[in-house]
Design an enzyme around this catalytic site. Structure first.
Site, PDB file in Angstrom:
ATOM      1  N   ASN A 107      32.120  46.482  42.862  1.00 22.38           N
ATOM      2  CA  ASN A 107      31.864  45.350  41.692  1.00 22.38           C
ATOM      3  C   ASN A 107      32.498  44.033  42.557  1.00 22.38           C
ATOM      4  O   ASN A 107      33.051  43.924  43.605  1.00 22.38           O
ATOM      5  CB  ASN A 107      32.885  45.658  40.624  1.00 22.38           C
ATOM      6  CG  ASN A 107      33.096  44.342  39.630  1.00 22.38           C
ATOM      7  OD1 ASN A 107      31.979  43.964  39.172  1.00 22.38           O
ATOM      8  ND2 ASN A 107      34.144  43.928  39.231  1.00 22.38           N
ATOM      9  N   HIS A 133      33.988  40.422  41.983  1.00 23.46           N
ATOM     10  CA  HIS A 133      34.986  39.819  41.045  1.00 23.46           C
ATOM     11  C   HIS A 133      34.991  38.376  41.688  1.00 23.46           C
ATOM     12  O   HIS A 133      35.374  38.022  42.872  1.00 23.46           O
ATOM     13  CB  HIS A 133      36.266  40.482  41.093  1.00 23.46           C
ATOM     14  CG  HIS A 133      37.271  40.017  40.083  1.00 23.46           C
ATOM     15  ND1 HIS A 133      36.981  40.076  38.646  1.00 23.46           N
ATOM     16  CD2 HIS A 133      38.292  39.339  40.124  1.00 23.46           C
ATOM     17  CE1 HIS A 133      38.008  39.397  37.855  1.00 23.46           C
ATOM     18  NE2 HIS A 133      38.787  39.076  38.981  1.00 23.46           N
ATOM     19  N   SER A 150      35.517  38.275  45.515  1.00 22.27           N
ATOM     20  CA  SER A 150      36.007  39.802  46.086  1.00 22.27           C
ATOM     21  C   SER A 150      34.942  40.808  45.941  1.00 22.27           C
ATOM     22  O   SER A 150      34.674  41.067  44.563  1.00 22.27           O
ATOM     23  CB  SER A 150      37.388  40.273  45.939  1.00 22.27           C
ATOM     24  OG  SER A 150      38.363  39.237  46.002  1.00 22.27           O
ATOM     25  N   ASP A 187      40.002  46.012  38.132  1.00 19.59           N
ATOM     26  CA  ASP A 187      39.968  45.165  39.475  1.00 19.59           C
ATOM     27  C   ASP A 187      41.241  45.342  40.241  1.00 19.59           C
ATOM     28  O   ASP A 187      41.529  44.696  40.862  1.00 19.59           O
ATOM     29  CB  ASP A 187      40.029  43.444  38.756  1.00 19.59           C
ATOM     30  CG  ASP A 187      38.957  43.152  38.035  1.00 19.59           C
ATOM     31  OD1 ASP A 187      37.816  43.697  38.233  1.00 19.59           O
ATOM     32  OD2 ASP A 187      38.927  42.017  37.111  1.00 19.59           O
TER      33      ASP A 187
END
Length: 188
Positions: free
Chosen positions: A107, A109, A136, A145
């Site tokens: 992912n 973020h 990130s 996260d």
């Protein structure tokens, strides 16, 4: 053989576009096999279809999370996806989905994790008086996260910045960072 990537998005798909453009390079180690969304009207789906990429969408409304995620997984597997890249996908994934794809979901973020998990990251960084914000790329785990950070890009916070101006500068770095880190991830 290039690694087949499935991209999940919920909106315009600017990070998806950056990943697709990178995949068009001859030396890119991945190809985008499917772009999928929980929003049938997501603009990113139309852009992906125009590029000749297979797309899939399904609204989770009325069918429940387990059925929705089962269908999403079936479509990813049908496309022979090996790695899932979240690119503005705004739904929390179930522990089951994460477990099924363990170690194969990444992912992007918009914060310098572990700072500011979740939403409103830019406003939170400005309110805290941080000198810098950023983005990130991380491995997705069951905890929001919290997976291993694979790479980051830092963006200075300027006097007078608001969440929108900071977000615009961070997004530029997201588009640079995500394709590079995804390439490194699929090579490892």
């Amino acid at each position: 053989m290039r690694v087949k990537v499935g991209i999940l998005l919920s909106g315009r798909g600017s990070n998806m576009q950056a990943l697709v453009r990178a995949a068009q390079g001859a030396d890119c180690p991945y190809e985008v096999a499917l772009v999928a969304s929980d929003k049938p009207d997501a603009p990113g789906l139309a852009w992906a279809a125009e590029q000749g990429i297979a797309t899939f969408s399904l609204s989770p409304k009325g069918i429940g999370k387990p059925a929705f995620e089962a269908e999403m997984t079936a479509m990813l597997r049908h496309a022979e996806v090996e790695v899932v890249a979240l690119a503005g996908y705004m739904r929390l994934l179930s522990d089951r989905f994460v477990s099924d794809w363990r170690g194969r979901i990444v992912n992007i973020h918009p914060s310098l994790l572990p700072k500011y998990k979740g939403l409103d990251t830019h406003a939170r960084a400005i309110a805290a008086g941080d000198a810098a914000a950023g983005c990130s790329v991380h491995v997705v785990t069951e905890e929001l996260d919290a997976g291993a950070v694979l790479g980051q890009a830092e963006v200075p916070i300027h006097p007078g910045d608001d969440a929108d101006s900071l977000a615009a500068r961070v997004l530029i770095e997201e588009h640079r960072l995500y394709p590079r880190i995804l390439s490194e991830f699929v090579r490892s």
